[in-house]
Write a protein that holds these residues in place. Sequence first.
Motif: not given
Length: 1011
Positions: A558-565
């Motif tokens: 799971i792309p870690p960037e998604i956690g910032h959404m």
Amino acid sequence: MSISHLFFFLLLSSLFQTNSQEQLELNILQTLKHHWNNPSSLESWTPSTPICTDWIGITCKNGSVTEINLSNMNITHEISPSICDLTSLTRIDLSFNYIPGEFPYLLYNCSNLYSLDLSQNYFVGSLPSDIHRLSSSLQHLNLSSNNFSGDIPLSIGQLHSLRTLYLFSNQFNGSFPPSIGDLSKLERLGLAYNEFRPSRIPLTFGQLKNLKFLWMTQANLIGEIPESIGSLVNLEQLDLSINELSGKIPDSLFMLKNLTNMYLYANRLSGEIPRSVETLYLTGVDLSINNLTGTIPQDFGKLQYLTTFYMYSNRLTGEIPASLGLLPYLTRIRLFRNRLTGVLPPELGLHSKLEFIEVSENSLIGKLPDNLCAGGVLIGLVVFSNNLSGEFPRSLAKCHSLTSIQVHRNNFSGEIPAGVWSLKDLSSIMIRENSFSGELPDELAWNLTRLEISNNMFSGKIPSRIKSSLNLMVFDASNNLFSGEIPKELTALPRLLSLSLDRNRLSGHLPLEIISWKSLNSLNLSSNQISGIIPPAVAQLPDLLRLDLSDNQLSGVIPPEIGHMKLSFFNLSSNHFTGKIPLEFENLAYDRSFLNNPGLCSDLLNLSSCTPKAKAKSQKLSSPLLATSVVLAGVVLIVVLICSFVIRYGSKKKREQLLSTWKLTSFQKLHFTESDILYSLSEDKMIGSGGSGKVYLIALNQSEFLAVKKIWNKGKLDELLEKEFQAEVQILGTIRHSNIVKLFCCISCDSSMLLVYEYMVNSSLDRWLHRRKRESMLSSSVHRVFLDWPTRLHVAVGAAQGLCYMHHGCSQAIIHRDVKSSNILLDSNFNAKIADFGLAKMLVKHGEADTMSAVAGSYGYIAPEYAYTTKVNEKIDVYSFGVVLLELTTGREPNDGDEHTSLAEWAWRHFQEDHPLVDALDEEVKEPCYLEDMNVIFRLGLICTGTLPSTRPSMKEVLQVLLRCQSQQLYRETNVENEYNVHPLLSFKDMDSDSKRSLKCDDDDSFVCNM
């Protein structure tokens, strides 16, 4: 003395008297001007110019002043007694000014007046009990839109010459006298929008045999409509809407031969419609929003001149009379939200030019008539939530006028005729929850904004040419039989807000071009066969709120960037993901977001535990390696110093060249230069982005900030963005108002354009109202995380003042076209300012509709007439502002109704189903002392979001309701006794002078005089 000498003497005498009269009237007018403090609007009043030809607002007859018309001249002082020294004066018009004080008794001395217009001023107090002392020849009296209070005096019935009496939009809180019935010559009577004591319609009104226009909207009327109303034999327009009338509609009302429009909505009328309907010349019937029962009389088919037929939101039963289909002039039918059964009239549309039909939310059966568009002008087909069946009429494939198809929640089957999908003006297709089948065609309508086809049996691939529908905002094709890959062309839709393709048979990978969906806020691709990884670009979608990719074959990390959404809903369950979930999702709120992914691990959620990674042992650097590193570091330092000198010298030269290519256009006095702006722009200072550009925060010093909107940065300018930019500059560069965001300047060059605004420290209203958006502010320096009710009301008043100025205070009315809570900015004191005019449009003439080439606006705020026509006026802003009022009172988001409805639709249903209004209000601010005001504003939001534009109030009227609530709140806070008798449509005494504008009732006024 000879005859010739006598003639010469008389001639000289006559000339002397004429000159003497002219000089006298000149002196009187100069006295008036001086009394009014010599306003600049009267600069043409100079002794050196002829009165009767060059003085503004002056009309003469036989050399004497007969009329004074000084409407909208910024007069701020009381009327001078000398005005009645003009002995030939017959007409005075001082409307749309700021004249204070009580009713001017001095006008009793104007003995020849036949017309007096003092509307739209600041007059206060009661009307004098001896008002009959006005000129006995007075025919037209207009005192509307002031602050008069108390009773309307009994003596008004002694002005026997009156033909027009307008007293609407005041603060009358007493009674209106039955003696008005003595005005036998009266033709137009307007008493609307006053808080009279609960009163019945006097029987004496039946004596007004010459009355053509009766307007008593929101006048606190009670009881039944008297049978004597049928004695008004010349009545053409009747509006008794928004009162507390009850009982049945009197039979006599349908005997009026000249009645062309009748409005009785928003009352408590009950009973059945009279069986005998013999108003042969009746052209419009509106009995909507009442408690009418029984069937629709067959006699309505006898009204050969009937053009509009509105009876929506009642409890009518039985069938729609087949005879309606035979009427030659019938253009509009609105019968939705009743209990009607049977079939639609088979010949509907065959004998008349039918424009739209709305019969939704009934129990109708059978098929759609084949000739609905025989006249070639059908705009809207709205028949959802019935039991209709059969195939979609093939004749509609050639109905090029059609803009909206809403046939969802029925039992239709078969294929949609190919030509329907690509009708040139079609903007909305809502056919979900039927049994339609077949494939989507290669080409769809270019102007399509909504395509809702879920819960049908469509199959095949999603066509790649869907990218030609550039205005598409909502695409819902869930629960069908679509297969193949998601076409990458689907990502070329720049305005897409919601995409639902769940419960199909789609396969392949997610398109890498997904980053193009900058406006997307909901993506649901669950229950398909999609494989591959989640592109990290998903995390760069700035407005995405809901993401559901569950029940697929996705894999990888799971792309870690998604956690910032900032997602309000997130589901990746039932896939093949591996590795550790992003740290931000280590929260029990996401306990069910990752189920059935055996390869995923978490230290908190109900997943496999993550195995700690072993720490690698640190190794000491060897001495030779350490020495080499030191030498290399020294060399790098020397190179960096040399490069810095060269770059610094070159940058200075380059900046000088750069500045020469920019052009600055200022609209205010500036205390900064273009270099202050250009050298401060960097991505780390970006505070927002949208479809038309990015916004940066620029600090001039420690306490002064600017917001800079960068419209584009490409050499080849997009035509749509260029139009938006020109619109914003044209509007904001010319208007000044404390509730409209201030535009300081425009800075442009060949490749980029910037708009420099004042910075609003408290951001936009939506960030304070909507819980999910508050999270972004929790770490900032704000002192509170939600707005209390007094602040919300303060914001509503400010925003209404800004819109009111745009609609009524500019020489050319301005339609914003994208009013929403994110475009209402808040300063440090929570004063509201309207922003983002990229979609605004200047009107050629105030009140005149303008044609838009495509639907604009934001989902949840778009007025329903966009589905029927591209001709719009200020009422689309009123609708959108009504949604904002519903947001303020409920705390909900504009698209937060239920599964299939917007906030406005949900609120109307809540109201129509008689649920307690208090249940709809925001729990965070719902305190007992605020409930009454919140109820009023909620109801105001409902009225503003009415489906028919003509039933919505103007922004002037909306503002007055808000000001009334604000004043009542102030009274309560200061412990002043308040009887709630302040008129709901207050005047503009609390607004700045630039904002004071409102509707004036002229003979051709489409809202005030003809509603």
